[in-house]
Design an enzyme around this catalytic site. Sequence first.
Site, PDB file in Angstrom:
ATOM      1  N   CYS A 276       0.822  -1.226   0.000  1.00 49.58           N
ATOM      2  CA  CYS A 276       0.000   0.000   0.000  1.00 49.58           C
ATOM      3  C   CYS A 276       0.851   1.268   0.000  1.00 49.58           C
ATOM      4  O   CYS A 276       0.352   2.341  -0.352  1.00 49.58           O
ATOM      5  CB  CYS A 276      -0.949   0.000   1.196  1.00 49.58           C
ATOM      6  SG  CYS A 276      -2.103  -1.367   1.136  1.00 49.58           S
TER       7      CYS A 276
ATOM      8  N   HIS B 140      -3.440   7.436   1.908  1.00 48.02           N
ATOM      9  CA  HIS B 140      -3.815   6.098   1.446  1.00 48.02           C
ATOM     10  C   HIS B 140      -5.217   5.826   1.971  1.00 48.02           C
ATOM     11  O   HIS B 140      -5.505   6.066   3.140  1.00 48.02           O
ATOM     12  CB  HIS B 140      -2.822   5.073   1.983  1.00 48.02           C
ATOM     13  CG  HIS B 140      -3.248   3.663   1.751  1.00 48.02           C
ATOM     14  ND1 HIS B 140      -3.713   3.237   0.531  1.00 48.02           N
ATOM     15  CD2 HIS B 140      -3.301   2.588   2.576  1.00 48.02           C
ATOM     16  CE1 HIS B 140      -4.029   1.953   0.620  1.00 48.02           C
ATOM     17  NE2 HIS B 140      -3.789   1.537   1.849  1.00 48.02           N
TER      18      HIS B 140
ATOM     19  N   ASN C 230     -10.134   0.007  -0.473  1.00 42.01           N
ATOM     20  CA  ASN C 230      -8.671   0.070  -0.389  1.00 42.01           C
ATOM     21  C   ASN C 230      -8.089  -0.520  -1.675  1.00 42.01           C
ATOM     22  O   ASN C 230      -8.171  -1.722  -1.893  1.00 42.01           O
ATOM     23  CB  ASN C 230      -8.220  -0.719   0.847  1.00 42.01           C
ATOM     24  CG  ASN C 230      -6.709  -0.691   1.033  1.00 42.01           C
ATOM     25  OD1 ASN C 230      -5.961  -0.267   0.136  1.00 42.01           O
ATOM     26  ND2 ASN C 230      -6.257  -1.144   2.182  1.00 42.01           N
TER      27      ASN C 230
HETATM   28  O1  UT7 Z   1      -3.915  -0.884   3.267  1.00 40.71           O
HETATM   29  C1  UT7 Z   1      -3.122  -1.643   4.106  1.00 40.71           C
HETATM   30  C2  UT7 Z   1      -3.355  -1.272   5.468  1.00 40.71           C
HETATM   31  N1  UT7 Z   1      -4.590  -1.853   5.953  1.00 40.71           N
HETATM   32  C3  UT7 Z   1      -5.272  -1.183   6.825  1.00 40.71           C
HETATM   33  O2  UT7 Z   1      -4.936  -0.062   7.122  1.00 40.71           O
HETATM   34  C4  UT7 Z   1      -6.423  -1.864   7.494  1.00 40.71           C
HETATM   35  C5  UT7 Z   1      -6.333  -1.599   8.957  1.00 40.71           C
HETATM   36  N2  UT7 Z   1      -7.387  -2.190   9.741  1.00 40.71           N
HETATM   37  C6  UT7 Z   1      -8.674  -1.834   9.630  1.00 40.71           C
HETATM   38  O3  UT7 Z   1      -9.039  -1.059   8.774  1.00 40.71           O
HETATM   39  C7  UT7 Z   1      -9.648  -2.372  10.656  1.00 40.71           C
HETATM   40  O4  UT7 Z   1      -8.931  -3.051  11.653  1.00 40.71           O
HETATM   41  C8  UT7 Z   1     -10.706  -3.332  10.042  1.00 40.71           C
HETATM   42  C9  UT7 Z   1     -11.699  -2.534   9.213  1.00 40.71           C
HETATM   43  C10 UT7 Z   1     -10.021  -4.393   9.219  1.00 40.71           C
HETATM   44  C11 UT7 Z   1     -11.478  -3.995  11.157  1.00 40.71           C
HETATM   45  O5  UT7 Z   1     -12.049  -3.038  12.043  1.00 40.71           O
HETATM   46  P1  UT7 Z   1     -11.867  -3.213  13.622  1.00 40.71           P
HETATM   47  O6  UT7 Z   1     -12.650  -2.146  14.265  1.00 40.71           O
HETATM   48  O7  UT7 Z   1     -10.390  -3.241  13.905  1.00 40.71           O
HETATM   49  O8  UT7 Z   1     -12.563  -4.581  13.885  1.00 40.71           O
HETATM   50  P2  UT7 Z   1     -11.937  -5.898  14.517  1.00 40.71           P
HETATM   51  O9  UT7 Z   1     -10.961  -6.524  13.546  1.00 40.71           O
HETATM   52  O10 UT7 Z   1     -11.465  -5.610  15.883  1.00 40.71           O
HETATM   53  O11 UT7 Z   1     -13.211  -6.820  14.565  1.00 40.71           O
HETATM   54  C12 UT7 Z   1     -14.329  -6.486  15.405  1.00 40.71           C
HETATM   55  C13 UT7 Z   1     -15.374  -7.565  15.222  1.00 40.71           C
HETATM   56  C14 UT7 Z   1     -14.806  -8.964  15.334  1.00 40.71           C
HETATM   57  O12 UT7 Z   1     -15.758  -9.771  16.011  1.00 40.71           O
HETATM   58  P3  UT7 Z   1     -15.546 -10.126  17.565  1.00 40.71           P
HETATM   59  O13 UT7 Z   1     -14.241 -10.826  17.642  1.00 40.71           O
HETATM   60  O14 UT7 Z   1     -15.546  -8.793  18.268  1.00 40.71           O
HETATM   61  O15 UT7 Z   1     -16.733 -10.989  17.855  1.00 40.71           O
HETATM   62  C15 UT7 Z   1     -14.727  -9.430  13.896  1.00 40.71           C
HETATM   63  O16 UT7 Z   1     -14.815 -10.827  13.763  1.00 40.71           O
HETATM   64  O17 UT7 Z   1     -15.955  -7.470  13.923  1.00 40.71           O
HETATM   65  C16 UT7 Z   1     -15.926  -8.749  13.287  1.00 40.71           C
HETATM   66  N3  UT7 Z   1     -15.802  -8.558  11.856  1.00 40.71           N
HETATM   67  C17 UT7 Z   1     -16.885  -8.350  11.062  1.00 40.71           C
HETATM   68  N4  UT7 Z   1     -18.204  -8.276  11.341  1.00 40.71           N
HETATM   69  C18 UT7 Z   1     -19.037  -8.043  10.306  1.00 40.71           C
HETATM   70  C19 UT7 Z   1     -14.700  -8.527  11.089  1.00 40.71           C
HETATM   71  N5  UT7 Z   1     -15.021  -8.311   9.801  1.00 40.71           N
HETATM   72  C20 UT7 Z   1     -16.380  -8.197   9.768  1.00 40.71           C
HETATM   73  C21 UT7 Z   1     -17.309  -7.949   8.733  1.00 40.71           C
HETATM   74  N6  UT7 Z   1     -18.610  -7.882   9.049  1.00 40.71           N
HETATM   75  N7  UT7 Z   1     -16.942  -7.783   7.434  1.00 40.71           N
END
Ligand code: UT7
Length: 323
Positions: free
Chosen positions: A114, A250, A280
């Site tokens: 990225c 980004h 992204n």
């Molecule tokens: O470009 C390269 C760099 N990449 C990035 O910058 C991405 C960086 N990370 C992010 O953007 C965020 O961490 C995400 C958008 C990927 C995730 O958001 P988050 O607020 O960090 O969520 P999380 O990973 O902590 O997940 C929270 C909950 C989890 O469930 P539990 O464990 O709390 O029960 C996940 O399993 O959300 C769940 N979850 C989803 N739920 C519905 C993860 N993906 C999904 C989904 N729909 N698509």
Amino acid sequence: MTIRAVVRGVGHYLPERVVENAEFEATLDTTDDWIRSRSGIERRHFAAEGETTSDLAAHAARTALSDAGLTAGDLDALIVATSTPDLTFPSVATMVQDKIGMGTGFAFDVQAVCAGFIYALANAQALIASGQAQRVMVIGAETFSRILDMTDRGTCVLFGDGAGALVLEAAEGAGTPADRGILATDLHSDGRHRDILYVDGGVSTGCSGVVKMQGREVFRHAVEKLAETAHSALAKAGLTEDDVDWIVPHQANLRIIKATAQRMGLPMERVILTVQDHGNTSAASIPLALSVGQHEGRIRQGDLVVTEAIGGGLAWGSVVLRW
Ligand code: UT7
């Protein structure tokens, strides 16, 4: 006198197919509301069957050439930032060179995921400043839809396909921050974090693999590092956050973009946002946003633009340029 790499043209291309968040609700345990609220993404574009990264890149390149009022024969070098090349080799850049009819000069790819476009801009700036090239096409192009596990809701809803391109041209500057062109670059990587964002395929595995990401960990690094690298690049240019007209970040996550702007002390009105429409697009996201920003009449000649990105590696960095 200082030789600056000045933007002469810009263009982008997005594949025709638009995939709304709601489409994922049919096959995954996810919702439009979750995707919007956690990432800011509303839709993304996916390439058609048979449409490759070099196809997207070539479209963007032609648009940038036309915007610059140049032809492919006017270019000395062509750099493509990508992590989704059509083939292991040759480079996407040489494929684009052929597709746009650039019969001279040299072309190569840069792979910094990225952060790829930031790294490619830094390379182009160095080629121009050292006199090795007068005009360089810099493209960010990706078809991430090819390396997504469509059963992994934590990754597949986040990425999209697209390409953006800039034509940079050597110009004499006074050597002050008032010059047009690239004023400073700031690059970093730290391979100790390579396991938090990677693709589990490649030459050593015999398959191209899919994206694996510890989202929360990447998020933490992004919020910590992006404002810092932007600040370093501004300081190298002899500028501060107060001088910034546009942050062109980004486009990975709206929450990361907001946190970075806040740390830089700048309002969201100064940020070019495309994450809602593109998702992204990895190395393509910054040139896509620059192109959209210019075509919407927001980024204007003379504006001070700060770009910043982080991704797999981890690799991150920032470029400060006066448009
Ligand atoms: O470009 C390269 C760099 N990449 C990035 O910058 C991405 C960086 N990370 C992010 O953007 C965020 O961490 C995400 C958008 C990927 C995730 O958001 P988050 O607020 O960090 O969520 P999380 O990973 O902590 O997940 C929270 C909950 C989890 O469930 P539990 O464990 O709390 O029960 C996940 O399993 O959300 C769940 N979850 C989803 N739920 C519905 C993860 N993906 C999904 C989904 N729909 N698509």
